[in-house]
Design a protein around this motif. Structure first.
Motif, mmCIF file in Angstrom:
data_model
loop_
_atom_site.group_PDB
_atom_site.id
_atom_site.type_symbol
_atom_site.label_atom_id
_atom_site.label_comp_id
_atom_site.label_asym_id
_atom_site.label_seq_id
_atom_site.Cartn_x
_atom_site.Cartn_y
_atom_site.Cartn_z
ATOM 1 N N GLU A 26 0.837 -1.208 0.000
ATOM 2 C CA GLU A 26 0.000 0.000 0.000
ATOM 3 C C GLU A 26 0.872 1.258 0.000
ATOM 4 N N ILE A 27 1.928 1.256 0.829
ATOM 5 C CA ILE A 27 2.811 2.438 0.926
ATOM 6 C C ILE A 27 3.501 2.708 -0.403
ATOM 7 N N ILE A 28 3.980 1.647 -1.072
ATOM 8 C CA ILE A 28 4.761 1.870 -2.305
ATOM 9 C C ILE A 28 3.867 2.398 -3.422
ATOM 10 N N ASN A 29 2.546 2.189 -3.278
ATOM 11 C CA ASN A 29 1.611 2.678 -4.300
ATOM 12 C C ASN A 29 0.984 4.031 -3.958
ATOM 13 N N ARG A 30 1.315 4.558 -2.775
ATOM 14 C CA ARG A 30 0.701 5.835 -2.371
ATOM 15 C C ARG A 30 1.295 6.995 -3.144
ATOM 16 N N THR B 108 4.518 9.879 -1.698
ATOM 17 C CA THR B 108 5.316 9.314 -0.610
ATOM 18 C C THR B 108 6.761 9.807 -0.774
ATOM 19 N N PRO B 109 7.410 10.238 0.314
ATOM 20 C CA PRO B 109 8.787 10.731 0.186
ATOM 21 C C PRO B 109 9.719 9.668 -0.390
ATOM 22 N N LYS B 110 10.704 10.159 -1.139
ATOM 23 C CA LYS B 110 11.633 9.299 -1.873
ATOM 24 C C LYS B 110 12.306 8.245 -0.982
ATOM 25 N N THR B 111 12.815 8.675 0.172
ATOM 26 C CA THR B 111 13.539 7.728 1.037
ATOM 27 C C THR B 111 12.636 6.592 1.494
ATOM 28 N N LEU B 112 11.390 6.940 1.831
ATOM 29 C CA LEU B 112 10.465 5.903 2.295
ATOM 30 C C LEU B 112 10.152 4.930 1.157
ATOM 31 N N LEU B 113 9.968 5.479 -0.049
ATOM 32 C CA LEU B 113 9.721 4.601 -1.210
ATOM 33 C C LEU B 113 10.873 3.623 -1.399
ATOM 34 N N GLU B 114 12.102 4.169 -1.341
ATOM 35 C CA GLU B 114 13.273 3.313 -1.570
ATOM 36 C C GLU B 114 13.367 2.222 -0.506
ATOM 37 N N ASN B 115 13.192 2.617 0.762
ATOM 38 C CA ASN B 115 13.264 1.626 1.840
ATOM 39 C C ASN B 115 12.172 0.572 1.728
ATOM 40 N N THR B 116 10.974 1.023 1.334
ATOM 41 C CA THR B 116 9.857 0.082 1.186
ATOM 42 C C THR B 116 10.176 -0.921 0.076
ATOM 43 N N ALA B 117 10.692 -0.410 -1.046
ATOM 44 C CA ALA B 117 11.023 -1.289 -2.169
ATOM 45 C C ALA B 117 12.093 -2.305 -1.756
ATOM 46 N N GLN C 151 1.007 -6.026 -8.274
ATOM 47 C CA GLN C 151 0.536 -4.878 -7.486
ATOM 48 C C GLN C 151 1.653 -3.917 -7.103
ATOM 49 N N PHE C 152 2.918 -4.361 -7.209
ATOM 50 C CA PHE C 152 3.976 -3.426 -6.780
ATOM 51 C C PHE C 152 5.157 -3.297 -7.734
ATOM 52 N N VAL C 153 5.218 -4.117 -8.786
ATOM 53 C CA VAL C 153 6.483 -4.159 -9.528
ATOM 54 C C VAL C 153 6.810 -2.830 -10.217
ATOM 55 N N ARG C 154 5.776 -2.105 -10.713
ATOM 56 C CA ARG C 154 6.086 -0.840 -11.411
ATOM 57 C C ARG C 154 6.672 0.206 -10.445
ATOM 58 N N PRO C 155 5.973 0.562 -9.333
ATOM 59 C CA PRO C 155 6.591 1.549 -8.419
ATOM 60 C C PRO C 155 7.890 1.015 -7.814
ATOM 61 N N TRP C 156 7.988 -0.297 -7.648
ATOM 62 C CA TRP C 156 9.227 -0.901 -7.117
ATOM 63 C C TRP C 156 10.401 -0.553 -8.022
ATOM 64 N N CYS C 157 10.203 -0.773 -9.322
ATOM 65 C CA CYS C 157 11.297 -0.514 -10.272
ATOM 66 C C CYS C 157 11.632 0.968 -10.363
ATOM 67 N N THR C 158 10.605 1.829 -10.365
ATOM 68 C CA THR C 158 10.906 3.259 -10.536
ATOM 69 C C THR C 158 11.595 3.832 -9.304
ATOM 70 N N SER C 159 11.284 3.295 -8.101
ATOM 71 C CA SER C 159 11.946 3.898 -6.924
ATOM 72 C C SER C 159 13.362 3.369 -6.740
ATOM 73 N N LEU C 160 13.676 2.167 -7.241
ATOM 74 C CA LEU C 160 15.041 1.645 -7.027
ATOM 75 C C LEU C 160 15.989 1.932 -8.178
ATOM 76 N N ARG C 161 15.459 2.454 -9.296
ATOM 77 C CA ARG C 161 16.376 2.715 -10.418
ATOM 78 C C ARG C 161 17.320 3.880 -10.081
ATOM 79 N N ASN C 162 16.922 4.697 -9.095
ATOM 80 C CA ASN C 162 17.706 5.918 -8.830
ATOM 81 C C ASN C 162 18.777 5.752 -7.771
#
Length: 685
Positions: free
Chosen positions: A551-555, A558-567, A587-598
């Motif tokens: 749920e958090i990774i799809n919100r 959400t601040p960048k650091t939290l996204l990265e840690n969640t991923a 349910q999570f692979v797209r935001p997962w990939c975009t937050s960890l590519r950076n």
């Protein structure tokens, strides 16, 4: 009829005041008892003010002491003073604020402030107008005494002075203070700036309306011959830099040159105030532009590469810092702790040399031993030691035992006090939980710095029980620090964490709430660290946390650091329990990939990507819709380990084979040119 003292009573009070200056502890104790008794008589306070303001034949220390005892009585018993006594004290204060003795004037000023902070500013309407009026007096003593009192009131009640509760007296006071910047007496000029300075950080409207006059008046005093005035000018410019940098920008060149001079001021206190300017400037976005003309190269942001440039000078830097320990007083000590902590963060393990440890640790430990558990000065010292412990690593071992024990004690005391307060709020004070927070943070620093060595300390303490209590504290910052410590102990000595997992994980799951960003961030990170240690045994606990993480990774937002840690944590859970996590891939692979590519290549990214690869192996269909995002994330790796590179290779080629050459051709046409090049060069697809 005005109150008059009884001669015998007056002599008794004077005798008591003389005794209280005796060095003999028995006499001191007798005086304390006598004071307690006399406090039963309301007009005892009339005697005290009488000695302070009227008995000009007595020596100044005795008169001043009388005022300070009265100040303490006001602090504790003021609501029980009969109105006549309160009135007499107030009247005496205002009538004698211009006493010829600077000590007596200062004492009366302190007394006025103490009365006004007892909620009396509202019920003493003549106070501010009279003090402001007396500033115009021809008599220097009256002007200086009034200003001294006003400065203390401004320090203690700045918010109230700018509120509707008092009809905003600042609208009159600020323009009045500004007139006195030109006064012929340096003491008065200094008071005037100090008064206005109290309203900068709060951006009081009355000051903002007069901001240009204020800045011009400051510039006029820049080279004042009085060091106290120069110090207050520096302090004002530092605070203006924080809140009204827009107004300073046109003058920035001359301000920087001025601060360079002041940083070498013959008066040490002025130089220290000026040094604050550089610390504040370094945090401003305009820093680089402002300084590029002045400095050839800490002024871009301090990056790791720049930090190591300090290493050759460490010996010299430490000598200077240690020397400062013997010289600095309270406020500057706080700056010193900060400087040492920042240095430790910058140079890291380079500090771990016997020679450096020998210089730095004795003065730090000496301060540590001097401070009581209730002393707020522990905060900056604990923060400083936390950085030092992390930097020194095994070098901190000889000092770790007492430091560790005290942190555990601080947490324990604080929890106990919180419990007492919750049960009997009328009998106990609420604890200051900052003590607990900084103690937990220092324990984290120890765990991070000492690594496996922290195990022996944990064995001999009840720290896991304390963490469990802190994790459930009502205050978010306490929970935040306890999760950080849990994560650090998980990395350092998992055998102590493991028996608690069944109790801890439900609490971690409850804290995956992005309303509290930092709490959520640390809880997320700790879950990921636990997953790596638990391996397949994590299985029963995945359900407690997975839905919240997804749920958090799809919100949105959400601040960048939290996204990265969640991923990273989702990836780690998938790595150890792919069967449980892989079904949720779509349910999570797209935001997962975009937050960890950076993020940069590192261990955390490595374990997370292994997880995603293992999950794709279990549920390849789950990634089909978003495969372009996976390709992009893979291409963000600069240098994956060989076996991880193989995993990527197999997934990319597997997908290509699955869809067939033509379809792959069409699919890869959508890629940005750079991505296409990258995948072709690295993975031959």
């Amino acid at each position: 009829m005005e109150w008059q003292p009884d001669e015998q009573g007056l002599q008794q009070v004077l005798h008591l005041l003389k005794d209280s200056q005796s060095p003999n502890t028995a006499t001191q104790r007798a005086v304390q008892q006598k004071l307690e008794q006399l406090n039963q008589f309301p007009d005892f306070n009339n005697y005290l003010i009488f000695v302070l303001t009227r008995l000009k034949t007595e020596d100044e220390p005795t008169r001043s002491l009388s005022g300070l005892i009265l100040k303490n009585n006001v602090k504790v018993h003021y609501q029980n003073f009969p109105p006549a006594v309160a009135h007499f004290i107030k009247q005496e204060c205002l009538n004698n604020i211009g006493d010829p003795s600077p000590l007596i004037r200062a004492t009366i000023g302190i007394l006025i402030t103490t009365i006004s902070t007892k909620g009396e500013l509202q019920t003493w309407p003549e106070l501010l107008p009279q003090l402001c009026n007396m500033l115009n007096s021809e008599d220097y003593n009256i002007c200086e005494g009034s200003f001294g009192a006003l400065q203390k009131i401004c320090e203690d009640s700045s918010e109230l002075l700018d509120s509707d509760a008092l009809n905003r007296p600042l609208n009159i006071m600020i323009p009045k203070f500004l007139q006195f910047f030109k006064h012929c007496s340096p003491k008065i000029r200094s008071h005037a700036i100090a008064c206005v300075n109290q309203f900068i950080i709060g951006r009081a409207q009355a000051l903002m309306d007069n901001i240009d006059t204020f800045i011009e008046s400051l510039f006029a005093l820049a080279a004042d011959e009085d060091s106290e005035v120069r110090k207050n000018v520096c302090r004002a410019l530092v605070m203006l830099l924080e809140v009204r940098v827009d107004r300073l920008i046109p003058h920035m060149r001359s301000i920087v040159e001025y601060m360079l001079q002041r940083s070498q001021d013959p008066d040490e206190n002025v130089a220290l105030e000026a040094c604050e300017f550089w610390l504040t400037l370094a945090e401003q976005p305009i820093c680089k532009d402002v300084l590029s003309g002045h400095l050839a190269h800490a002024f871009a942001t301090l990056e790791e590469e720049a930090c190591t440039e300090l290493v050759p000078y460490l010996s010299f830097i430490l000598d200077t810092l240690v020397f400062a320990f013997s010289k600095y007083q309270h406020k500057n000590l706080l700056i010193l702790y900060d400087a040492i902590g920042t240095l430790a963060d910058s140079v890291g393990h380079h500090l771990n040399q016997p020679e450096y440890i020998q210089k730095l640790m004795p003065p730090l430990i000496q301060k540590w031993n001097e401070l009581k558990d209730e002393d707020k000065d522990l905060f900056p010292l604990l923060e400083c030691l936390s950085s030092v412990a992390t930097a020194l690593q095994s070098g901190f071992l000889p000092y770790c035992e007492p430091v560790y024990q005290r942190c555990v004690t601080l947490v324990q005391k604080n929890l106990a006090q919180a419990m007492m307060y919750n049960q009997h709020p009328d009998q106990y004070e609420a604890p200051d939980k900052d003590f607990m927070i900084v103690a937990l943070d220092l324990l984290s620093g120890l765990a991070e710095g000492l690594g496996a060595h922290v195990e022996q300390l944990v064995t001999r303490s009840n720290v896991m029980t304390l963490i469990f209590q802190c994790m459930q504290d009502t205050m978010p910052e306490v929970r935040q620090s306890s999760f950080a410590l849990l994560g650090d102990l998980t990395k350092a000595c998992f055998l102590h964490v493991k028996p608690c997992i069944a109790e801890f994980l439900p609490v971690l799951g409850l804290n995956l709430n992005p309303e509290f960003i930092s709490v959520c961030n640390n809880a997320t990170w700790a879950i990921g660290e636990i997953a790596i240690q638990m391996g397949t045994e994590m299985q029963p606990f995945v359900a407690l946390v997975l839905n919240n993480l997804v749920e958090i990774i799809n919100r949105p937002n959400t601040p960048k650091t939290l996204l990265e840690n969640t991923a990273i944590t989702i990836g780690r859970l998938g790595y150890v329990c792919p069967q449980e996590v892989a079904p949720m891939l779509p349910q999570f692979v797209r935001p997962w990939c975009t937050s960890l590519r950076n993020i940069r290549d590192n261990e955390e990214k490595d374990s997370a990507f292994r997880g995603i690869c293992v999950m794709i192996g279990v549920n390849p269909g789950g990634v089909v819709q978003d495969f372009i995002f996976f390709c992009d994330a893979v291409a963000s790796w600069v240098n994956p380990k060989d076996d991880l590179r193989d995993m990527f290779y197999k997934i990319l080629h597997g997908f290509k084979d699955q869809v067939g050459g033509d379809n792959w051709q069409q699919f890869s046409e959508q890629f940005p040119p750079l991505l296409k090049e990258r995948l072709s060069a690295c993975y031959g697809v």
